[in-house]
Structure formats: C-alpha cells, structure tokens
Design a protein around this motif. Structure first.
Motif, PDB file in Angstrom:
ATOM      1  N   LEU A 112       0.803  -1.219   0.000  1.00  0.00           N
ATOM      2  CA  LEU A 112       0.000   0.000   0.000  1.00  0.00           C
ATOM      3  C   LEU A 112       0.836   1.269   0.000  1.00  0.00           C
ATOM      4  O   LEU A 112       0.288   2.378  -0.046  1.00  0.00           O
ATOM      5  CB  LEU A 112      -0.955  -0.015   1.199  1.00  0.00           C
ATOM      6  N   ASP A 113       2.150   1.116   0.008  1.00  0.00           N
ATOM      7  CA  ASP A 113       3.058   2.248  -0.191  1.00  0.00           C
ATOM      8  C   ASP A 113       3.547   2.328  -1.633  1.00  0.00           C
ATOM      9  O   ASP A 113       4.318   3.227  -1.982  1.00  0.00           O
ATOM     10  CB  ASP A 113       4.254   2.149   0.752  1.00  0.00           C
ATOM     11  N   GLY A 114       3.121   1.371  -2.470  1.00  0.00           N
ATOM     12  CA  GLY A 114       3.507   1.371  -3.874  1.00  0.00           C
ATOM     13  C   GLY A 114       4.743   0.545  -4.191  1.00  0.00           C
ATOM     14  O   GLY A 114       5.189   0.502  -5.350  1.00  0.00           O
ATOM     15  N   LYS A 115       5.315  -0.150  -3.205  1.00  0.00           N
ATOM     16  CA  LYS A 115       6.505  -0.960  -3.456  1.00  0.00           C
ATOM     17  C   LYS A 115       6.115  -2.276  -4.110  1.00  0.00           C
ATOM     18  O   LYS A 115       5.229  -2.979  -3.651  1.00  0.00           O
ATOM     19  CB  LYS A 115       7.254  -1.228  -2.145  1.00  0.00           C
ATOM     20  N   PHE A 116       6.825  -2.612  -5.193  1.00  0.00           N
ATOM     21  CA  PHE A 116       6.529  -3.843  -5.916  1.00  0.00           C
ATOM     22  C   PHE A 116       6.945  -5.061  -5.096  1.00  0.00           C
ATOM     23  O   PHE A 116       8.046  -5.112  -4.538  1.00  0.00           O
ATOM     24  CB  PHE A 116       7.277  -3.850  -7.255  1.00  0.00           C
ATOM     25  N   LYS A 117       6.033  -6.076  -5.053  1.00  0.00           N
ATOM     26  CA  LYS A 117       6.306  -7.298  -4.297  1.00  0.00           C
ATOM     27  C   LYS A 117       6.543  -8.495  -5.210  1.00  0.00           C
ATOM     28  O   LYS A 117       7.542  -9.214  -5.071  1.00  0.00           O
ATOM     29  CB  LYS A 117       5.144  -7.608  -3.344  1.00  0.00           C
ATOM     30  N   SER A 118       5.640  -8.714  -6.174  1.00  0.00           N
ATOM     31  CA  SER A 118       5.783  -9.890  -7.045  1.00  0.00           C
ATOM     32  C   SER A 118       4.693  -9.862  -8.112  1.00  0.00           C
ATOM     33  O   SER A 118       3.793  -9.019  -8.090  1.00  0.00           O
ATOM     34  CB  SER A 118       5.668 -11.186  -6.231  1.00  0.00           C
ATOM     35  N   ARG A 119       4.813 -10.804  -9.052  1.00  0.00           N
ATOM     36  CA  ARG A 119       3.705 -11.123  -9.956  1.00  0.00           C
ATOM     37  C   ARG A 119       2.897 -12.252  -9.317  1.00  0.00           C
ATOM     38  O   ARG A 119       3.455 -13.118  -8.633  1.00  0.00           O
ATOM     39  CB  ARG A 119       4.208 -11.598 -11.311  1.00  0.00           C
ATOM     40  N   LEU A 120       1.602 -12.244  -9.546  1.00  0.00           N
ATOM     41  CA  LEU A 120       0.789 -13.329  -9.012  1.00  0.00           C
ATOM     42  C   LEU A 120       1.112 -14.646  -9.699  1.00  0.00           C
ATOM     43  O   LEU A 120       1.181 -15.693  -9.048  1.00  0.00           O
ATOM     44  CB  LEU A 120      -0.705 -13.024  -9.174  1.00  0.00           C
ATOM     45  N   ALA A 121       1.366 -14.608 -11.017  1.00  0.00           N
ATOM     46  CA  ALA A 121       1.628 -15.834 -11.778  1.00  0.00           C
ATOM     47  C   ALA A 121       2.344 -15.464 -13.068  1.00  0.00           C
ATOM     48  O   ALA A 121       2.215 -14.339 -13.566  1.00  0.00           O
ATOM     49  CB  ALA A 121       0.319 -16.570 -12.075  1.00  0.00           C
ATOM     50  N   PRO A 122       3.079 -16.405 -13.647  1.00  0.00           N
ATOM     51  CA  PRO A 122       3.752 -16.135 -14.929  1.00  0.00           C
ATOM     52  C   PRO A 122       2.761 -16.113 -16.083  1.00  0.00           C
ATOM     53  O   PRO A 122       1.628 -16.593 -15.972  1.00  0.00           O
ATOM     54  CB  PRO A 122       4.725 -17.308 -15.057  1.00  0.00           C
ATOM     55  N   ILE A 123       3.198 -15.541 -17.198  1.00  0.00           N
ATOM     56  CA  ILE A 123       2.374 -15.497 -18.406  1.00  0.00           C
ATOM     57  C   ILE A 123       2.526 -16.809 -19.168  1.00  0.00           C
ATOM     58  O   ILE A 123       3.628 -17.333 -19.321  1.00  0.00           O
ATOM     59  CB  ILE A 123       2.784 -14.318 -19.294  1.00  0.00           C
ATOM     60  N   GLY A 124       1.414 -17.347 -19.651  1.00  0.00           N
ATOM     61  CA  GLY A 124       1.459 -18.581 -20.426  1.00  0.00           C
ATOM     62  C   GLY A 124       0.117 -19.291 -20.413  1.00  0.00           C
ATOM     63  O   GLY A 124      -0.877 -18.774 -19.872  1.00  0.00           O
ATOM     64  N   ASP A 125       0.079 -20.472 -20.991  1.00  0.00           N
ATOM     65  CA  ASP A 125      -1.155 -21.260 -21.080  1.00  0.00           C
ATOM     66  C   ASP A 125      -1.107 -22.518 -20.220  1.00  0.00           C
ATOM     67  O   ASP A 125      -2.058 -23.303 -20.216  1.00  0.00           O
ATOM     68  CB  ASP A 125      -1.415 -21.671 -22.533  1.00  0.00           C
ATOM     69  N   GLY A 126      -0.024 -22.716 -19.491  1.00  0.00           N
ATOM     70  CA  GLY A 126       0.104 -23.906 -18.662  1.00  0.00           C
ATOM     71  C   GLY A 126      -0.596 -23.746 -17.326  1.00  0.00           C
ATOM     72  O   GLY A 126      -1.131 -22.682 -16.998  1.00  0.00           O
ATOM     73  N   PRO A 127      -0.610 -24.808 -16.511  1.00  0.00           N
ATOM     74  CA  PRO A 127      -1.253 -24.743 -15.191  1.00  0.00           C
ATOM     75  C   PRO A 127      -0.663 -23.622 -14.338  1.00  0.00           C
ATOM     76  O   PRO A 127       0.553 -23.483 -14.234  1.00  0.00           O
ATOM     77  CB  PRO A 127      -0.941 -26.124 -14.589  1.00  0.00           C
ATOM     78  N   GLY A 128      -1.531 -22.817 -13.779  1.00  0.00           N
ATOM     79  CA  GLY A 128      -1.097 -21.723 -12.924  1.00  0.00           C
ATOM     80  C   GLY A 128      -0.566 -20.515 -13.658  1.00  0.00           C
ATOM     81  O   GLY A 128      -0.083 -19.564 -13.026  1.00  0.00           O
ATOM     82  N   GLU A 129      -0.659 -20.498 -14.985  1.00  0.00           N
ATOM     83  CA  GLU A 129      -0.160 -19.374 -15.776  1.00  0.00           C
ATOM     84  C   GLU A 129      -1.323 -18.536 -16.304  1.00  0.00           C
ATOM     85  O   GLU A 129      -2.460 -19.016 -16.424  1.00  0.00           O
ATOM     86  CB  GLU A 129       0.708 -19.883 -16.926  1.00  0.00           C
ATOM     87  N   LEU A 130      -1.023 -17.286 -16.650  1.00  0.00           N
ATOM     88  CA  LEU A 130      -2.056 -16.344 -17.050  1.00  0.00           C
ATOM     89  C   LEU A 130      -1.939 -15.990 -18.523  1.00  0.00           C
ATOM     90  O   LEU A 130      -0.854 -15.660 -19.008  1.00  0.00           O
ATOM     91  CB  LEU A 130      -1.961 -15.063 -16.217  1.00  0.00           C
ATOM     92  N   GLY A 131      -3.086 -16.042 -19.210  1.00  0.00           N
ATOM     93  CA  GLY A 131      -3.183 -15.533 -20.568  1.00  0.00           C
ATOM     94  C   GLY A 131      -3.971 -14.231 -20.542  1.00  0.00           C
ATOM     95  O   GLY A 131      -3.669 -13.333 -19.759  1.00  0.00           O
ATOM     96  N   VAL A 132      -4.975 -14.126 -21.377  1.00  0.00           N
ATOM     97  CA  VAL A 132      -5.857 -12.961 -21.345  1.00  0.00           C
ATOM     98  C   VAL A 132      -6.662 -13.012 -20.047  1.00  0.00           C
ATOM     99  O   VAL A 132      -7.368 -13.979 -19.782  1.00  0.00           O
ATOM    100  CB  VAL A 132      -6.797 -12.945 -22.558  1.00  0.00           C
ATOM    101  N   ILE A 133      -6.554 -11.968 -19.243  1.00  0.00           N
ATOM    102  CA  ILE A 133      -7.198 -11.961 -17.936  1.00  0.00           C
ATOM    103  C   ILE A 133      -8.545 -11.250 -18.037  1.00  0.00           C
ATOM    104  O   ILE A 133      -8.627 -10.104 -18.467  1.00  0.00           O
ATOM    105  CB  ILE A 133      -6.305 -11.245 -16.904  1.00  0.00           C
TER     106      ILE A 133
END
Length: 377
Positions: A112-133
């Motif tokens: 909440l101070d604007g500091k980057f922590k992480s991505r929720l998941a990598p980009i891709g089509d495999g299990p646990g990956e994100l495509g068009v959200i």
C-alpha cells in the motif's frame, strides 16, 4: 431514495387472535386468512417492482474530484524492470495489497506504499499461468484469490500461491462472491435462432471444486447479424452496505436502451433504479448507436455512470441530497478533465483513478502511474 420492502409488524399469533375474535365461523376464518396472505404477498411483490427514475441533467458540468471527496490518497507505483506495467485495466485491494491488472497479461502485486512485491503468476497457457485476464476476486472469508483467464478459472491461496484450476467451455468474464459462494458472469454468444443471432447472459454459481452447480439466465439479446461488442472496463457488480447490484451493458446496435440497475435478491434480479437520459436513440449507417451506457456503479450514497452520446461522459449522482452532474470526459484533477473514478470498496465509499503524468527519463522510460484512492463524502 431507493424503495425498500418494509417488513410487516404483524405476526401469525396476532392475526389468529384477530380472526378468533371477529370471525364467526370456520369458513370466514379461512377466507379472511387467505385475503390477509394475498394482501401481504402482493404488497411485498409490489415493493420489488417499484423502480425509481432518476433524470440525467442535460448540460456540460465541470467538477473536480476534490469537490466530492473527503480524502485522496496518492500511491506512486514503483518502477523497475520487474514491475513495469502496461495500461491498467483494474485495481483491487486484496489482503492489504494492491493487485494491478494490465493489458500485458500481468497481475502485479504492490504494497500500500507502492513498493513492488511480485507477480501473481507467470504469463502462459500452462497450469497456474495467465493468458488474457478477464477478472479477479477474493473470498474475504478464506483469503483465497480467483482469476479467470481465457476459458480457465485459477485458484490461489491467501499467500498468493497457486492451488488448482479448471477449464470451462466459455469465457468467465466477471467473478464475484455472494452469500459466501463464487459466481461468474458469462455469455453464450450468437446462437442462431430463427435466422437471427441470440446472445444469452448467464450468472453461474461455482463450488469449492471449481465446478458449476447452478445457473441463472439474466438476459437474451437478439440481432439480425453476427456482431460482438464490449468495453474494456467491466464494473458490472456493485456491492455496498444495502445489497448487491448489477449492470451489464449491451453495446451492439439495437434501439433498446439498457438504462436500469438491478438488485440481486436471492436467485433473482429485480430492477431498482432507472436512469432517464432524455435521448432519442438512433443507429447511423455505420451501425453506431447514438447512446451507449458502459457502467452504472452504486455505492451507499453515490451513483457513477459512464456513458457516451456525442461525447464520452460521466454522470455523478448523490443519493442523499439529489445533486447530479453531467461531465464531458469526466472529473477534473490536476489539469486532466477526463478522470473516471472506478470502484474499489463501495461499502466504504472508496474509488480509484489512475494518473499517468511522470517520467523518470524524458527521452526513454515512462514511470509506472499513480493510483489515487478517493473516499467520497
């Protein structure tokens, strides 16, 4: 201003005493009791069918965000090679973190101070990956996070770890929780019916195994030709302290204006507010409708409407004092007259808007934007 069904103060014991005292025989008791049930039943249904009409003023107003807010908190998002964002589609506060959805298929997590922590998941089509959200939501009880991407629904823990996913036959375009159960809004597009093309909107209930357990048909739209049209910002569900409200636009070329906000009561949706834009709708030779309503957002005390006639516009309505404004482009803030505030936590009157105005290097790199959190008065 919004009509509500008042609970009757009479109970069965009071009705029974009344009947025994004044009715002379069994038949009159049965008839009278039936009439009372009919009266109370009809009154309850009539209250559900009462739709308040609110007129949208026909003028060009200028309103600063500061005029309607009690507090604005600006959060500069950290810029780095790991945290760089595309154009932001949505902001959520989940587990005391900012979740930022952008058009680069990323969900980025900042504190909440604007500091980057992480991505929720990598980009891709495999299990646990994100495509068009399409959508993201949180189960407030468990802290679990759900993301719809393509035809898949992903579940993450409250610590942001991938748990499981399920594939569906169509897109899950909006996710939300109601009565402790995950729901999604989806469309069955362009089914051919009697030489026309029908798109039907459904609300689906999803269980803990990420399986559909129930469905509700909300609306059917029938067109003469195959046309699909949508809008980037999907603020379809509004939840405030009074209930859950639903507005989903129809942006294909038909002359019917969808100008009504619905309230979810049980498994049904009832019209609760109608907005009069005083506009004669037409369709030009290019198939463009002269009035499009994109979002209707309701908090406890305010309404925000995003729409377009000859100009892109934002309407603001204060439900307490009746104040209404019609702003071309949107609200004003720091010299920008095109600000649209979007829902963040409607129960607490929190909205947000994105401000792109800083550069770390005037020649090369654009900085991540500022997220401004607005608490309305």
């Amino acid at each position: 201003m919004i009509s509500r069904c008042k609970k009757s103060s009479l109970n069965l014991e009071m009705i029974s005493n009344f009947l025994q005292r004044y009715c002379k025989n069994i038949l009159s008791i049965i008839v009278t009791f039936g009439l009372l049930i009919l009266i109370f039943g009809c009154s309850k249904e009539d209250s559900k069918n009462q739709v308040e009409v609110i007129n949208i003023p026909q003028r060009n107003d200028r309103v600063k965000v500061q005029e309607i807010s009690s507090k604005i908190t600006s959060i500069q998002l950290e810029t780095s090679s790991d945290s760089y964002l595309g154009r932001i589609d949505e902001v959520k506060i989940i587990n005391d973190h900012l979740f930022i959805l952008d058009d680069l298929k990323k969900i980025s997590i900042f504190d909440l101070d604007g500091k980057f922590k992480s991505r929720l998941a990598p980009i891709g089509d495999g299990p646990g990956e994100l495509g068009v959200i399409y959508s993201i939501c949180e189960d407030r009880d468990s802290g679990k996070i759900y993301v719809s991407t393509g035809y898949r629904l992903l579940e993450f823990s409250s610590e942001f770890k991938f748990i499981k996913e399920t594939k569906f036959s169509g897109g899950l375009y909006y996710l939300f929780f109601d009565e402790n159960q995950l729901h999604t809004i989806t469309d069955d597009f362009l089914r051919e019916v009697d030489k026309k093309f029908q798109t039907e909107t459904f609300i689906l209930k999803i269980d803990e195994n990420l399986e559909i357990v129930d469905s509700i048909s909300f609306r059917k739209v029938v067109l003469d030709s195959k046309i699909i049209s949508g809008y980037r910002y999907k603020n379809w569900i509004s939840r405030d302290k009074t209930g859950l409200y639903f507005y989903k636009p129809v942006l294909t070329p038909d002359l019917l204006v969808r100008d009504t906000l619905y309230e979810k009561i049980g498994n049904n949706f009832f019209p609760i507010l109608k907005f009069n834009f005083n506009h004669n709708v037409s369709i030009d030779n290019n198939g463009v409708k002269s009035l499009n309503i994109y979002n209707i957002i309701k908090s406890n005390e305010h309404i925000i409407i995003e729409f377009q006639d000859e100009l892109r516009r934002v309407a603001y309505i204060n439900l307490n004092n009746g104040l209404s404004k019609n702003m071309p482009g949107g609200f004003s803030f720091s010299g920008n007259d095109d600000i649209v505030i979007r829902p963040l936590d409607l129960e607490n009157e929190l909205f947000y808007f994105i401000h792109y105005d800083k550069y770390s290097d005037s020649q090369t790199q654009e900085m991540n934007p500022v997220v401004n959190i607005v608490k309305l008065k």
